[in-house]
Design a protein around this motif. Sequence first.
Motif, PDB file in Angstrom:
ATOM      1  N   ASP A 147      18.806  23.364  20.902  1.00  0.00           N
ATOM      2  CA  ASP A 147      19.388  24.418  22.067  1.00  0.00           C
ATOM      3  C   ASP A 147      19.303  23.440  23.400  1.00  0.00           C
ATOM      4  N   SER A 150      14.621  24.762  24.917  1.00  0.00           N
ATOM      5  CA  SER A 150      13.312  24.924  24.750  1.00  0.00           C
ATOM      6  C   SER A 150      12.336  23.797  24.539  1.00  0.00           C
ATOM      7  N   SER A 156      15.005  23.186  16.945  1.00  0.00           N
ATOM      8  CA  SER A 156      15.871  22.822  15.938  1.00  0.00           C
ATOM      9  C   SER A 156      15.433  22.708  14.710  1.00  0.00           C
TER      10      SER A 156
END
Length: 168
Positions: A147, A150, A156
């Motif tokens: 993303d 984060s 992931s």
Amino acid sequence: MSYYHPNPGIYRQPFASRTAAAEFSSSPAAPGLKGNVQFYQMPYGVEVFVYVEGLPPFKKEKNGVQTGPHGFHIHEKGLCEIGDGKDPFATAGGHWNPDQQPHGNHAGDFPVLFSNQGRARMIFFTDRFKVDDIIGRSVIIHQGPDDYKSQPTGRSGKRIACAVIQSG
């Protein structure tokens, strides 16, 4: 080192001053995965060539866990040990982040790999490192997408493949 690309000569870069390569080892989560990454030091940065096959198909679980597109990063250590298979390639350490940037701007943050019937090819250019900086580190393919925000890893997911970067 052997490469799985059907025509590996396509990746030769006549102007590269230094090269490195890495060949993927798969985990129990993607047992048929194979492929390679090649790095070419160019005058203004590094060209990165990726070829992978055997990526798992896209899937989204009810709990929100997603398989594909696949996070793709350089990790701190050049160790690709599967261990007991529950947390494969943990020995590779965390994302490589030499200048302590927030996630999404790590030197080792790469674009995600999109699977096309289990295959992915990608070429990109980065000026975040030199080839000499990454020799001896590893490249990891993750189960899900990054993303890019984060901290510290981009959520992931599990590590499904690992490759140690070696001098070309």
